[in-house]
Design an enzyme around this catalytic site. Structure first.
Site, mmCIF file in Angstrom:
data_model
loop_
_atom_site.group_PDB
_atom_site.id
_atom_site.type_symbol
_atom_site.label_atom_id
_atom_site.label_comp_id
_atom_site.label_asym_id
_atom_site.label_seq_id
_atom_site.Cartn_x
_atom_site.Cartn_y
_atom_site.Cartn_z
ATOM 1 N N HIS A 57 57.404 110.669 -26.014
ATOM 2 C CA HIS A 57 56.766 111.626 -26.922
ATOM 3 C C HIS A 57 56.828 113.015 -26.297
ATOM 4 C CE1 HIS A 57 54.042 108.478 -29.096
ATOM 5 N NE2 HIS A 57 55.293 108.054 -28.969
ATOM 6 N N GLU A 59 54.709 115.437 -26.072
ATOM 7 C CA GLU A 59 53.549 115.844 -25.282
ATOM 8 C C GLU A 59 53.502 115.147 -23.922
ATOM 9 O OE1 GLU A 59 52.332 115.716 -29.689
ATOM 10 O OE2 GLU A 59 53.523 114.494 -28.318
ATOM 11 N N CYS A 87 48.669 111.647 -29.671
ATOM 12 C CA CYS A 87 48.212 110.264 -29.737
ATOM 13 C C CYS A 87 47.418 109.939 -28.470
ATOM 14 C CB CYS A 87 49.406 109.324 -29.887
ATOM 15 S SG CYS A 87 50.434 109.179 -28.407
ATOM 16 N N CYS A 90 49.575 110.317 -25.289
ATOM 17 C CA CYS A 90 49.821 111.717 -24.960
ATOM 18 C C CYS A 90 48.542 112.407 -24.480
ATOM 19 C CB CYS A 90 50.412 112.440 -26.158
ATOM 20 S SG CYS A 90 52.075 111.870 -26.565
ATOM 21 N N ASP A 161 61.180 107.010 -44.419
ATOM 22 C CA ASP A 161 61.475 106.162 -45.573
ATOM 23 C C ASP A 161 62.411 105.028 -45.158
ATOM 24 O OD1 ASP A 161 60.097 108.084 -46.964
ATOM 25 O OD2 ASP A 161 61.879 109.056 -47.777
#
Length: 162
Positions: A57, A59, A87, A90, A161
């Site tokens: 991630h 971060e 999150c 992070c 999607d």
């Protein structure tokens, strides 16, 4: 420049980084580290897919890089800017790096509404403020920025999607 305008300027840079992350084959998130004067010190895109790192991630990667480069006393006066609320993982990395301020554009619940139950983003319902509140350090959190949420979310359009 007011602090709010500085926050907006740096969050817009994070949004540009999230676009680059997506273009580079990663999930669309970006973060940067700024010093007390608002100067950009480090920038980071998500790298979890291209580097096959579950901890990739933006971060967490940024906090790790910052901890190698700067002293904890310096990082206490720095701000980590990010497109979406950090999150739990992070937030932990930010805490351990000793970064003193977090600013984000879009909150975790808005992100969950975009990603749904996608395997690449199994969002925990645990806001960063709650993670930081359980610690022994004072980490200031600023966000979300409603005026930037649509712009931050637009980068995610069509990505989740399937």
């Amino acid at each position: 420049m007011t602090q709010t305008n500085q926050h907006r300027r740096l969050l817009k840079r994070c949004i540009a980084l999230s676009k680059s992350a997506r273009a580079n084959g990663n999930t669309p998130f970006g973060a940067l580290l700024a010093d007390a004067d608002g100067n950009i010190l480090l920038e980071q895109e998500n790298v979890e897919l291209t580097e096959k790192r579950c901890t990739g991630h933006a971060e967490t990667a940024l906090a790790e890089r910052a901890s190698h480069r700067y002293a904890k006393t310096f990082l206490q006066d720095c701000t980590l800017y990010t497109t979406a609320e950090p999150c739990a993982m992070c937030s932990g990395a930010i805490y351990w790096a000793n970064i003193g301020h977090v600013v984000y554009a879009m909150d975790e619940r808005s992100l969950l509404a975009l990603t749904g139950s996608h395997d690449l983003n199994p969002t925990l319902d645990l806001p960063c403020r709650e993670v930081f509140a359980k610690g022994q350090k004072n980490i200031t959190v600023t966000g979300p920025f409603p005026e930037l949420m649509d712009e931050a979310a637009a980068v995610h359009a069509g990505f989740w999607d399937n």
